[in-house]
Design a protein around this motif. Structure first.
Motif, short mmCIF file in Angstrom:
data_model
loop_
_atom_site.label_atom_id
_atom_site.label_comp_id
_atom_site.label_asym_id
_atom_site.label_seq_id
_atom_site.Cartn_x
_atom_site.Cartn_y
_atom_site.Cartn_z
N GLY A 837 0.81 -1.20 0.00
CA GLY A 837 0.00 0.00 0.00
C GLY A 837 0.85 1.26 0.00
N ASP A 838 0.47 2.24 0.85
CA ASP A 838 1.20 3.50 0.89
C ASP A 838 2.22 3.55 2.02
N ASN A 839 2.62 2.37 2.52
CA ASN A 839 3.62 2.32 3.58
C ASN A 839 5.01 2.54 2.98
N GLU A 840 5.55 3.74 3.17
CA GLU A 840 6.82 4.11 2.53
C GLU A 840 7.98 3.29 3.07
N THR A 841 7.94 2.93 4.34
CA THR A 841 9.03 2.13 4.91
C THR A 841 9.12 0.79 4.20
N PHE A 842 7.99 0.10 4.07
CA PHE A 842 7.99 -1.18 3.38
C PHE A 842 8.38 -1.02 1.91
N GLN A 843 7.91 0.04 1.29
CA GLN A 843 8.16 0.21 -0.14
C GLN A 843 9.63 0.49 -0.46
N HIS A 844 10.33 1.23 0.43
CA HIS A 844 11.65 1.75 0.04
C HIS A 844 12.80 1.32 0.94
N ASP A 845 12.55 1.07 2.22
CA ASP A 845 13.65 0.76 3.13
C ASP A 845 14.25 -0.60 2.77
N PRO A 846 15.57 -0.66 2.54
CA PRO A 846 16.19 -1.95 2.14
C PRO A 846 16.05 -3.04 3.19
N HIS A 847 15.79 -2.67 4.45
CA HIS A 847 15.62 -3.67 5.50
C HIS A 847 14.17 -4.17 5.61
N TRP A 848 13.27 -3.62 4.79
CA TRP A 848 11.86 -4.01 4.84
C TRP A 848 11.31 -4.44 3.47
N ARG A 849 11.85 -3.93 2.40
CA ARG A 849 11.18 -4.00 1.09
C ARG A 849 11.06 -5.41 0.52
N ASP A 850 11.84 -6.36 1.02
CA ASP A 850 11.74 -7.74 0.53
C ASP A 850 11.10 -8.68 1.56
N LEU A 851 10.50 -8.11 2.59
CA LEU A 851 9.80 -8.90 3.61
C LEU A 851 8.32 -8.89 3.25
N ILE A 852 7.86 -9.98 2.66
CA ILE A 852 6.55 -9.98 2.00
C ILE A 852 5.50 -10.60 2.90
N PRO A 853 4.48 -9.84 3.27
CA PRO A 853 3.37 -10.41 4.05
C PRO A 853 2.32 -11.01 3.12
N PHE A 854 1.65 -12.05 3.55
CA PHE A 854 0.63 -12.71 2.74
C PHE A 854 -0.71 -12.56 3.46
N HIS A 855 -1.39 -11.50 3.12
CA HIS A 855 -2.57 -11.09 3.87
C HIS A 855 -3.77 -11.97 3.58
N GLU A 856 -4.79 -11.76 4.40
CA GLU A 856 -6.04 -12.50 4.27
C GLU A 856 -6.79 -12.09 3.01
N TYR A 857 -6.81 -10.80 2.72
CA TYR A 857 -7.43 -10.29 1.50
C TYR A 857 -6.76 -8.98 1.13
N PHE A 858 -7.18 -8.36 0.00
CA PHE A 858 -6.43 -7.24 -0.56
C PHE A 858 -7.39 -6.18 -1.09
N HIS A 859 -6.96 -4.92 -0.98
CA HIS A 859 -7.76 -3.78 -1.38
C HIS A 859 -8.26 -3.96 -2.81
#
Length: 891
Positions: A837-859
């Motif tokens: 989504g719009d979570n900038e940390t997950f989108q860009h931070d090299p320590h987060w961007r490849d940690l993929i969550p598998f949610h229950e459903y999606f927007h």
């Protein structure tokens, strides 16, 4: 054959005896609820968990245990600021805030293999005091129309002031476990962290006064040389002896207590022992020296390491839980070599799973999805009769329990390893979730997938009347009957991978599924007209009202989805019986039974002549050219509930094809089929194309004929209706501007398109199907399109998207839908993963961007992950989509 595959094919499943089977949450579950009103979340809240012993199973931080959860290992942490020792993940209860039942931590399952010979997980632990109260208060303040308040929203990760705590497990042998804990300070300054690797026995000895008593096991400190590893010896009747070797550190200390409830803290009653479950919290945080046992014995033990970590630096701790003696050099050079070897073996194993030439990022997505699926394999224990009666050493449960939740299931006695939807938000099995879990599981461990499907059909799960247990909040609830579909898919996946199908497995599940099929026919077709009423059927808020609740004025609901599920069930059972008939002609007779059932249901759902004295209408609405539920109320004409939702797409799932070659090999079945079509043309007319041969001389069995297929697909593939950039929405976007309203029993019910969290609390917690993309039905619809293509081939094309003028075959449409689903997790042209989504940390931070969550459903519009954040059960189906990308699966 890779080394991991060799371990999987060894004799007794010794390599699976130990694994990541420890739940992330045991508090707030139905199993631990002994209240009079069934309020499980508040009867055993998070605040009690550190001090109160669990009755049925344990939880911990990224832990490991044996298959019977006798002995458990997990991490405990303290950053010097938190008010409590971090021994388990925190989250909201059902009633806390606008999005309850929600974990408020960041942890990620990075890797795992089917034998759990190699496992990795990561926890991001803040260096500031964890904002427990802030999370509860702010979420409680927000309404259903507000976004949920997440841990990152508190600002606690500002300036990267957190630790990456990674735990790695690697087996040197089936019962010889190497443990490496890697702590990295991601912050700008030196920071301290207490790490307490903890070993404990599940409390099985406190519940029985006379008879059936379990001997108390023991952990004890061994005398060691001060320059050698610290050693904890564990002894228990079934396990025998084993030892936890802990890396030497001059400042480390061994702590011991008992896994017993702190009655004084919770209930104001004197403790039976001065050493209780929360002793390490008291010792580390409050400095209460007498909380731990100076004699170095107990049933819970930990080694306390106090680390000071420089910014950007990593410190490593090594431990070994083993049944091997002597213990010399157990943490020396071979340790690192074994870790490297198991990592290499895991890489080699997953290379066999990914398709040739698969992009590195797709491999990452697939591997993390399968890792989460394996981490969601949990020990589950629930003896319902014992739960109803209570334990002899405990207060008697309230009498209301005998008329309350699950009292109709006294036979249920579960103590097994089970695939769960999510280890925190749904730490219990759900029958239809588990069926979907088994599809990606079959890619990596077909034997375990088969074992899971058989397990739910055993007499200690399946009700004597043939019903499958839904989930522990209500075992009597009705899940869609997908068990036969899953068994057939697992059979065919294994046959493709191994070159031979397990017919004995298929036969075993078939006979028990006959009971389940009969239950459906007898219990869920109220009028005997082959139109079914299944209740909410897992679709939660998608309906106008709670379809599982009794309707006003004694009305009833003929459900499009329930009826279509039963048609699909018929075709699945037909396909299984034909597979079995290829080796045993006896099954040709029973195959005919399911063929007849299918024809009757196809007749009922489509264009049945209206019988005026019954005052009935069909489920196909000629005005809208779509399938709907039909509401019947005494004294009123039946009416369509004109909500364009998955309810109207599920009839597409009732489809299969039969090869002409198969009919030639089964002449008796072929004769019966021809007789039925000749003598009952009134019924067969609505079963699409059964008499006309299609591509490769195939016959098509579908409740949706060619004309209606085109009409339904026009809705489904319209980007202003169901088709989103990331799959198919569960509710048409049409209802954003045109909400559906129904006046019923002096109340107006409204259904409108909501792409993210629902503003309805009809089912509480994080339930929401009013728009988001949802993996299970998307996967089944992709498969259905492929089946239609097996029959129609190039002769059948549709606009994709609707109105574009661009035509594709149904196979090509299925590929495009798969790409959209996979695209939820992959990086797009802007380098963003839609799931973040719009979570900038997950989108860009090299320590987060490849940690993929598998949610229950999606927007439903932008693909952002919603609901349970580690739903690596059915969402792990993305691993299967990646595996089959570009290649036609076997039909």
């Amino acid at each position: 054959m890779t080394e991991e595959e060799k371990r999987l094919h060894e004799g007794p499943p010794t390599w699976r005896k130990w694994g990541t089977y420890l739940s992330e949450r045991a508090w707030g579950t139905v199993r631990e609820d002994y209240s009079a009103n069934g309020d499980a979340w508040n009867f055993f809240p998070h605040d009690h968990a550190r001090s109160r012993v669990y009755r049925w199973n344990e939880d911990g931080l990224l832990g490991f245990c044996d298959e019977n959860q006798l002995l458990c290992f997990a991490l405990a942490l303290w950053n010097g600021q938190d008010p409590i020792l971090k021994e388990r993940f925190f989250g909201l209860t059902n009633s806390q805030g606008n999005h309850g039942e929600d974990v408020k931590e960041y942890f990620f399952y990075l890797d795992n293999t089917p034998t759990h010979a190699w496992c990795r997980a990561l926890y991001k632990y803040p260096q500031r005091a964890f904002p427990y109260d802030h999370l509860v208060q702010e979420n409680g303040r927000r309404t259903r129309n507000d976004p949920e308040f997440e841990l990152m929203d508190t600002g606690i990760f500002a300036q990267n002031r957190y630790f990456d705590v990674e735990v790695v497990y690697a087996k040197a042998a089936p019962e010889d476990l190497l443990i490496e804990i890697r702590v990295t300070n991601q912050g700008p300054e030196e920071a301290t962290l207490d790490v307490l690797p903890t070993l404990w026995f599940r409390n099985r000895w406190s519940w029985y006064r006379n008879g059936g008593a379990v001997a108390r096991p023991q952990l004890r400190r061994l005398t060691t040389n001060p320059h050698e590893p610290l050693v904890i010896e564990a002894e228990q009747e079934e396990l025998g002896k084993r030892w936890l070797l802990c890396q030497h550190d001059a400042h480390a200390e061994l702590l011991f207590t008992e896994n017993e409830t702190n009655d004084q803290r919770l209930f104001g009653v004197p403790n039976a022992t001065p050493y209780v479950k929360d002793a390490f919290h008291e010792y580390v945080i409050r400095g209460v020296q007498e909380a731990v046992n100076p004699a170095g014995v107990g049933t819970k033990a930990a080694v306390r390491y106090r680390l000071t970590v420089a910014p950007g630096a990593t410190q490593t701790l090594r431990l070994r839980l083993t049944n091997r003696y002597p213990l010399s050099a157990a943490l020396e050079a071979p340790f690192e070599a074994i870790l490297a070897q198991r990592k290499q073996e895991a890489d080699a194993f997953y290379q066999t799973v990914s398709p040739a030439g698969c992009h590195e990022d797709l491999q990452r997505i697939q591997r993390q999805a399968l890792a989460g699926l394996l981490w969601s394999k949990q020990f589950y224990h629930y003896d319902l009769t014992r739960w109803l009666k209570g334990d002899s050493t405990q207060p008697r449960p309230p009498e209301t329990r005998w008329q309350g939740r699950n009292h109709h299931w006294p036979h249920l006695n579960n103590r097994d390893l089970l695939l769960m939807p999510d280890p925190w938000e749904y730490p219990w099995y759900a029958a239809w979730d588990l069926a979907f879990h088994c599809i990606p599981m079959a890619l990596i461990d077909a034997d375990f997938a088969k074992q899971q499907l058989i397990l739910l059909l055993r007499e200690w799960y399946m009700h004597p009347n043939g019903q499958l247990p839904a989930y522990e909040w209500n075992f009597s609830d009705v899940n869609p009957p997908v068990h036969a579909w899953a068994a057939l898919r697992v059979f065919r996946i294994e046959r493709r991978l191994r070159g031979k199908g397990d017919t004995a497995f298929l036969e075993k599940v078939f006979h028990k599924l006959l009971l389940n099929f009969t239950w459906w026919v007898n219990r869920k077709d109220l009028e005997g007209h082959n139109l079914f009423q299944g209740g909410f059927l897992g679709l939660d808020n998608i309906g106008v009202f709670d379809r599982s609740a009794p309707l006003p004025d004694g009305g009833r609901l003929d459900q499009s989805d329930a009826t279509a599920w039963m048609a699909m069930f018929c075709l699945n059972m037909l396909a299984i019986s034909l597979e079995l008939a290829s080796q045993d002609p006896t099954y040709e007779d029973v195959a005919t039974k399911f063929l007849e059932h299918f024809f009757y249901i196809a007749y009922a759902i489509n264009d049945r002549p209206i019988a005026s004295h019954r005052n009935e209408i069909d489920l196909w609405d000629n005005r809208d050219d779509f399938y709907y539920d039909v509401l019947h109320q005494p004294g009123q004409p039946p009416r369509y509930l004109r909500v364009r939702s998955l309810v109207g797409l599920i009839p597409l799932l009732a489809v299969d094809t039969i090869d002409d070659d198969l009919l030639k090999r089964l002449p008796h079945f072929a004769d019966r089929m021809e007789w039925f079509m000749k003598n009952r043309p009134d019924l067969c007319a609505n079963a699409a194309s059964v008499s006309r041969r299609g591509k490769n001389e195939r016959r098509l069995f579908s409740v949706v004929d060619e004309e209606r297929l085109r009409k339904v697909l026009a809705y489904m593939l319209d980007e202003n209706e169901f088709l989103s950039p990331y799959g198919l929405r569960s509710l048409s976007k049409f209802h954003q501007e045109h909400p559906y309203r129904l006046d019923l029993d002096n109340e107006t019910h409204v259904v409108d398109y909501q792409p993210a969290e629902s503003n309805s609390d009809l089912f509480g917690g994080n339930s929401n199907w009013r728009g988001p993309v949802w993996f299970p039905i998307n996967y089944l619809l992709i498969e259905a399109l492929q089946k239609f293509d097996y029959y129609y081939g190039e002769s059948f094309k549709v606009e994709y998207p609707t109105g574009s003028g661009h035509e594709l075959t149904l196979w090509e449409v299925s590929v495009e839908l798969s790409k959209r689903m996979i695209g939820l997790f992959g990086r797009n042209a802007q380098g963003h993963r839609p799931v973040f989504g719009d979570n900038e940390t997950f989108q860009h931070d090299p320590h987060w961007r490849d940690l993929i969550p598998f949610h229950e459903y999606f927007h439903g519009d932008n693909g952002a992950g919603l609901g349970a954040s580690h739903q690596t059960g059915w969402t792990a189906l993305v691993a299967k989509l990646i595996q089959q990308s570009g290649n036609r699966p076997s039909s």
